[in-house]
Every structure is written in C-alpha cells, then in structure tokens.
Design a protein around this motif. Structure first.
Motif, short mmCIF file in Angstrom:
data_model
loop_
_atom_site.label_atom_id
_atom_site.label_comp_id
_atom_site.label_asym_id
_atom_site.label_seq_id
_atom_site.Cartn_x
_atom_site.Cartn_y
_atom_site.Cartn_z
N GLN A 155 157.68 11.47 76.08
CA GLN A 155 158.59 10.93 77.42
C GLN A 155 158.67 9.33 77.53
OE1 GLN A 155 156.57 11.95 81.18
NE2 GLN A 155 157.00 14.33 80.60
N ILE A 156 157.66 8.66 76.81
CA ILE A 156 157.68 7.24 76.69
C ILE A 156 158.40 6.95 75.27
CG2 ILE A 156 155.78 6.86 78.24
CD1 ILE A 156 154.06 5.90 75.95
N ALA A 157 158.31 7.65 74.31
CA ALA A 157 158.71 7.47 73.08
C ALA A 157 160.01 6.69 72.89
CB ALA A 157 158.64 8.79 72.06
N PRO A 158 161.19 7.10 73.77
CA PRO A 158 162.53 6.64 73.60
C PRO A 158 162.32 5.00 74.09
CG PRO A 158 162.84 8.54 74.55
CD PRO A 158 161.23 8.40 74.60
N GLN A 159 161.59 4.74 75.13
CA GLN A 159 161.74 3.48 75.39
C GLN A 159 160.62 2.49 74.36
OE1 GLN A 159 158.56 2.51 78.75
NE2 GLN A 159 158.96 4.88 79.31
N ILE A 160 159.48 2.98 73.77
CA ILE A 160 159.10 2.37 72.70
C ILE A 160 159.99 2.20 71.54
CG2 ILE A 160 156.79 2.56 71.37
CD1 ILE A 160 155.93 2.33 74.13
N LYS A 161 160.39 3.19 71.12
CA LYS A 161 161.56 2.89 70.16
C LYS A 161 162.42 1.98 70.26
CE LYS A 161 164.18 5.89 66.95
NZ LYS A 161 163.45 5.61 65.61
N ALA A 162 162.96 2.04 71.37
CA ALA A 162 164.13 0.80 71.68
C ALA A 162 163.56 -0.46 71.72
CB ALA A 162 164.56 1.13 73.24
N ARG A 163 162.25 -0.56 71.84
CA ARG A 163 161.82 -1.84 71.68
C ARG A 163 161.34 -2.30 70.55
NH1 ARG A 163 160.36 -1.24 77.50
NH2 ARG A 163 158.64 -0.09 77.18
N ALA A 164 161.16 -1.49 69.45
CA ALA A 164 160.60 -1.49 68.18
C ALA A 164 160.95 -2.86 67.34
CB ALA A 164 160.54 -0.28 67.39
N HIS A 165 162.27 -3.25 67.24
CA HIS A 165 162.80 -4.26 66.59
C HIS A 165 162.21 -5.62 67.44
CE1 HIS A 165 164.96 -6.76 64.08
NE2 HIS A 165 166.05 -6.91 64.86
N THR A 166 162.40 -5.57 68.69
CA THR A 166 162.24 -6.84 69.59
C THR A 166 160.57 -6.97 69.53
OG1 THR A 166 162.12 -5.58 71.57
CG2 THR A 166 163.97 -6.80 70.99
N THR A 167 159.91 -5.86 69.21
CA THR A 167 158.48 -6.04 69.35
C THR A 167 157.94 -6.67 68.00
OG1 THR A 167 157.96 -3.91 70.48
CG2 THR A 167 156.22 -4.50 68.98
N GLU A 168 158.63 -6.27 66.81
CA GLU A 168 158.37 -7.17 65.46
C GLU A 168 158.89 -8.33 65.78
OE1 GLU A 168 158.93 -5.49 61.12
OE2 GLU A 168 161.04 -5.89 62.18
N LYS A 169 159.81 -8.92 66.14
CA LYS A 169 160.35 -10.25 66.29
C LYS A 169 159.36 -10.99 67.12
CE LYS A 169 164.65 -9.54 67.44
NZ LYS A 169 166.16 -10.10 67.88
N ALA A 170 158.84 -10.39 68.35
CA ALA A 170 157.90 -11.08 69.32
C ALA A 170 156.68 -11.37 68.46
CB ALA A 170 157.82 -10.27 70.40
N GLY A 171 156.29 -10.67 67.80
CA GLY A 171 154.87 -10.70 66.79
C GLY A 171 153.70 -10.15 67.80
#
Length: 410
Positions: free
Chosen positions: A29-45
């Motif tokens: 259920q939470i996977a789509p929102q985690i995936k949607a933020r994967a690129h920004t998570t990487e950029k944020a460090g």
C-alpha cells in the motif's frame, strides 16, 4: 453488574499481531508513494520523514521488536522478506528502514534497563548505528566516556539513539581491549554531513561526533555476547529463542536484502519499458522491438534467475538458523559462516542482475531519474560494505571448508 464507568477503566486489548500476509499488504500500500519519492530521496541525501512516518504507521519498526515494548516478535526472515519488497521501490529507504527495524532486535539484546531507557518514554524511538569500533572508551565510575567520530551512521537524521561501537578495556587481560556497542541518545552527539556518494545516496549515512559523552554501564552490549547470541536480552526473552540467534546471522541479511530488492525492482522497471520499446539507432536496426533481440532476452533471464537465487539463499539461511535455535541446538561456527556466505553471495548475485539490465538501457538509462541505473548504483554500493564484500566473506568460508581457521567476522 459492571457499570459503564467501570468499563471505561478496562484497558483495550492489544491489536492482534499481523501475520506476514498482512504486512506484505501494508508494504504494498505504501510502495507507490515510496517509489514516487525515490529520486528526491537520493537528491536530498537522506530518507524523508514522510517515508519514516509511512513505515511507522504500518508497524514496520515493530516487526522484530520485543512484544514487551509493543513489538510483534516475528522471526528475522519476515523482516528480510518485506525489506526486499520495500527495496524494489527505493533502496535507500529500505536500507535505512530495514536497519532501523533490525536495530529494534539488536537493542533487545541489551540489559532491560537500557531497553527501558530507549522505549519507556518514547515507544516509537529508533536507533541508527556505527559498527566499526572508532574509539577507545574510557572507563569511569558507573560507566564509560566516549569521544570520537562514528561514520556511516545510516539513517541518523531519522533516529533518536545510536549504537556506537567502541573498544573497552578488558576485564581479564591488562592492556587488552574488546569491542562493544554503547547506546547513546541523539542529544549527546552532533551530525556531521559527510555523505556525498554515488550509491545509496539517500541513506544519509553521515558521521556522528561525540565529545566526552558519559554512557552508563547498563547501556553496553559486548560484541562477544551478541555474535554468540548469549546476550542479557536473550535471557530476558528466553520464551522466544529468536533473540538468541547470533547477530551476524541476522543483521547483515537485512543489508543484503536491500541489494536483492533493488535488483528485483530494476527487473520490473526494465521489463515495463523494454517490452514496448522500439530502437531508434541505425546501427542496432531502426524500428526494431527491443524484446525481439536474443541478447535482451538473455539479460532478462540472467537477472531474473540471479534475483530468484539470491532471495532463496537469504531466506533459507535465516529460516535454518531460526529452526536450529528453536530445536534447542546451538548455532555453530559453521552455521554462522554459512550465513555470512549467503549474505555476501546474494549481494554478488544482485549486482550481477543489475549489471545485466543496466548495460542495455542505452542512452535513456543515463538519466539519473531512471530507476534501473539507480538500482545498479545502489546494489554496487551494498557490495562495498565490508560485511557484504564477496572477496572478504567468500574467503572466510573457503578457509573453513579447507580446514583452516576462518579469519573475519562471523
């Protein structure tokens, strides 16, 4: 007859412990929102608080936590299987989320007083960690004092405590030291942002700086105790032998699951794009379907087989260790080294899978938002961890098999 007022004083029964099917559903259920933020998570460090909150809300940090403090007390294979699924969406979130959850199990090895320090006032408290003994602790009355820098503290921005490894003076041999974990609250250290890397960028594995911090003696767990499974917590939770499994048979499996899940996610993303992609280059053949190339078909087969094998090895070894301890048998040195072999080899397989896919994504695969190249970088980053390095861990098993004394951590 019981009055309404009396009924109000009766505590509500605790919710039933979710089984793995329910937990799988929650992760999905939470996977789509985690995936949607994967690129920004990487950029944020670092892993965003939204991800940590989502994991907390589904009980992720309770999976292997003691029931005494509100946890589910599942065996470690449950956490690892779920972490593989989580890593399909974002390897950095899985690395941090898996470690923070795994550390709930590790904290359960400490004396009860230390566990109460962590969870009594804040049942949601989480701990990051830095495993390399970075300094020598100074023994003082009723405890120790710590000064130094502890690097690679993954998820430190998301944690309220840290497990800081240090060398302690031996109680039996003058001039000798032995490693141990010391539990330190986040209020006792500062975070130095030293994390600027090519893989697992979103884990925020920064450096903790401690300056003459006092740690009471009860917040100590020796490496000898936790790597043998004979911890104060194992005695406290004797009814559930999952807390008696040696640390290095469990914790590194959670790290390895990140690489396996990243490769599995890369395969799903690769198939979604490549199955419908048409080539544009004249050399490869204009307007040909990528799916029609035998080389592409072989890469898919290699990646799928590698991911499948890696997953099976990881989960098999965890379940074997749990079965051994539940049968009342000790986890032998050979068992422990077999676990270490499986952890490192599963990462090697994940790297092989992600390489097979990433090498054929073409120019589009160079985009930093492309999930296949990110999974490739993340899987390779997992392989750089000393606990996951095949050269270091594989030779340890070879030494055992050849009748030599194994050299390494097991």
């Amino acid at each position: 007859m019981v009055s309404v007022a009396q009924l109000k004083d009766v505590p509500a029964p605790p919710p039933p412990r979710p089984d793995i099917s329910e937990l799988r559903s929650r992760v999905a259920q939470i996977a789509p929102q985690i995936k949607a933020r994967a690129h920004t998570t990487e950029k944020a460090g670092r892993v965003p608080e939204e991800n940590i909150t989502a994991l907390r809300n589904i009980g992720y940090f309770d999976i292997v936590k003691p029931a005494m403090f509100g946890g589910y007390e599942h065996d470690f294979d449950v956490l690892v299987e779920l972490n593989i699924e989580l890593a399909k969406s974002c390897a950095s979130t899985a690395w941090v989320g898996g470690l923070l959850a795994a550390h709930q199990w590790l904290i359960a090895g400490f004396p009860e007083a230390a566990q109460r320090d962590v969870w009594d006032d804040n049942p949601d408290a989480l701990a990051c960690g830095s495993y390399a003994p970075a300094a020598k602790a100074i023994e003082v009355e009723d405890g120790y004092r710590l000064t130094g820098r502890w690097s690679f503290a993954s998820g430190c921005d998301n944690a309220q405590w840290s497990l800081c490894a240090a060398l302690l003076p031996s109680k039996t041999e003058a001039g000798q030291f032995a490693p141990a974990f010391l539990l330190v609250p986040a209020t006792d250290y500062v975070i130095d942002d030293t994390w600027n890397v090519v893989g697992l960028s979103g884990t925020g594995s920064k450096t903790l700086v401690l300056s003459d911090v006092f740690v009471p003696a009860h917040r100590l767990l020796s490496f000898a105790d936790t790597t043998s499974g004979k911890t104060p917590g194992a005695a406290l939770y004797a009814a559930n032998p999952t807390f008696s499994i040696p640390m290095l048979s469990n914790i590194p499996s959670c790290l390895a699951s990140t690489a396996v899940g990243a490769a599995a996610g890369a395969l799903e993303d690769y198939l979604a794009v490549t199955s419908r992609r048409i080539t544009r280059g004249a050399v490869a053949g204009h307007n040909n379907r990528m799916a029609d190339f035998p080389t592409i078909q072989l890469r898919v087969a290699e990646a799928a087989a590698s991911v499948d094998a890696a997953r099976e090895v990881l989960l098999r070894d965890l379940r074997d260790r749990a079965a051994t301890i539940r049968d009342g048998r000790p986890v032998s040195i050979e068992d422990r080294i077999v676990s270490r072999r499986g952890q490192a080899f599963s990462v090697a397989l994940a790297i092989r899978a992600s390489e097979a896919l990433n090498a054929s994504t073409g120019g589009l695969g160079l985009d930093l938002s492309n999930p296949v190249q990110r999974a490739w970088r993340d899987a390779n980053a997992v392989g750089r961890h000393i606990s996951m390095n095949w050269d270091a861990v594989g030779t340890m098993y070879g030494q055992l098999a050849l009748g030599l004394t194994p050299q390494g951590q097991y």
